[in-house]
Design an enzyme around this catalytic site. Structure first.
Site, PDB file in Angstrom:
ATOM      1  N   HIS A 194       0.799  -1.249   0.000  1.00  0.00           N
ATOM      2  CA  HIS A 194       0.000   0.000   0.000  1.00  0.00           C
ATOM      3  C   HIS A 194       0.829   1.296   0.000  1.00  0.00           C
ATOM      4  CE1 HIS A 194       0.923   1.036   4.189  1.00  0.00           C
ATOM      5  NE2 HIS A 194       1.095  -0.269   4.300  1.00  0.00           N
ATOM      6  N   ASN A 195       0.247   2.321  -0.554  1.00  0.00           N
ATOM      7  CA  ASN A 195       0.792   3.688  -0.513  1.00  0.00           C
ATOM      8  C   ASN A 195       2.217   3.809  -1.029  1.00  0.00           C
ATOM      9  OD1 ASN A 195      -1.210   3.475   2.103  1.00  0.00           O
ATOM     10  ND2 ASN A 195      -1.439   5.345   0.893  1.00  0.00           N
TER      11      ASN A 195
END
Ligand code: UDP
Length: 219
Positions: A135-136
């Protein structure tokens, strides 16, 4: 008229990409390899053409650039655009892409690649078998992952970074992502625990700069 799908690079990576292209487009198209080097004229029964032979074929032509060297990928991408050849994405059928993932054109996602959520990736990304991006993460243009790269959450990777087989990149923090600078190279098997400056090659666990002194120190 059939679409013609070219796999640019009739070497190691090209061989691995052929099954993906067959699976994606095989029934509706003609598939050829494109290679400017001193190579035979067939690979697995498919024609190998040089670029000028390829662009002289009749029909709608598209290529995927199956070459790990990012500078060569950039050069060949420009050459294709200048000659009106489209770039297509190659993707294995078992790739997992979760939520809110944005990616530029020309990517190659090999079998078992996983991209989770909130990820932005630039053009011509290559993720070899079993790699993941968590993620991210923000990934630039012409970034190359060898097999089994573990790119954890909150990591920013700049353009033309090469990440070797089995590298683990520790997660960054939401307000302080771990950054890998432009053109950096991470040697196979490294464990990256902190940001890597642009242009630097690092190795080992924890990863440190690849210099003669550091190699001696680790032996
Ligand atoms: N190649 C090409 N045009 C170029 C540079 C390279 O056709 O401008 C071809 C080269 O002849 C070789 C392939 O790309 O057949 C690259 O193969 P290599 O084994 O170096 O890379 P890999 O397949 O491992 O990415």
């Amino acid at each position: 008229m059939k679409n013609i799908y070219g796999i640019y690079g009739a070497s190691g990576f090209g061989k691995e990409i052929l099954p993906l292209v067959k699976e994606q487009f095989g029934s509706e198209s003609k598939i050829v390899f494109v290679d400017d080097g001193d190579v035979p004229n067939k690979l697995f029964g498919y024609d190998i053409l040089n670029f000028s032979q390829f662009i002289n074929l009749e029909g709608q032509k598209k290529v995927t650039i199956a070459i790990a060297n990012s500078k060569i990928r950039e050069k060949l991408t420009l050459k294709c655009f200048e000659n009106g050849v489209e770039i297509f994405d190659a993707k294995a059928s078992n790739v997992v892409i979760l939520e809110n993932v944005h990616m530029g054109e020309g990517s190659i996602l090999c079998p078992f690649v996983t991209l989770t959520s909130e990820i932005t990736i630039g053009k011509s990304f290559q993720a070899n078998i079993y790699s993941y991006v968590a993620h991210n993460c923000v990934i630039g243009d012409y970034v190359t992952f060898a097999p089994a790269v573990k790119c954890n959450g909150n990591i920013h990777i700049d353009d033309h970074v090469y990440i070797g087989t089995g590298v683990i990149i520790h997660q960054g923090k939401p307000n302080k992502p771990l950054k890998i600078g432009k053109g950096a190279v991470i040697a196979a098997g490294s464990v990256v625990t902190k940001s890597v400056p642009a242009g630097m090659t690092v190795f080992g666990n924890p990863a440190i700069e690849f210099t003669k002194e550091n190699i001696k120190r680790r032996m």
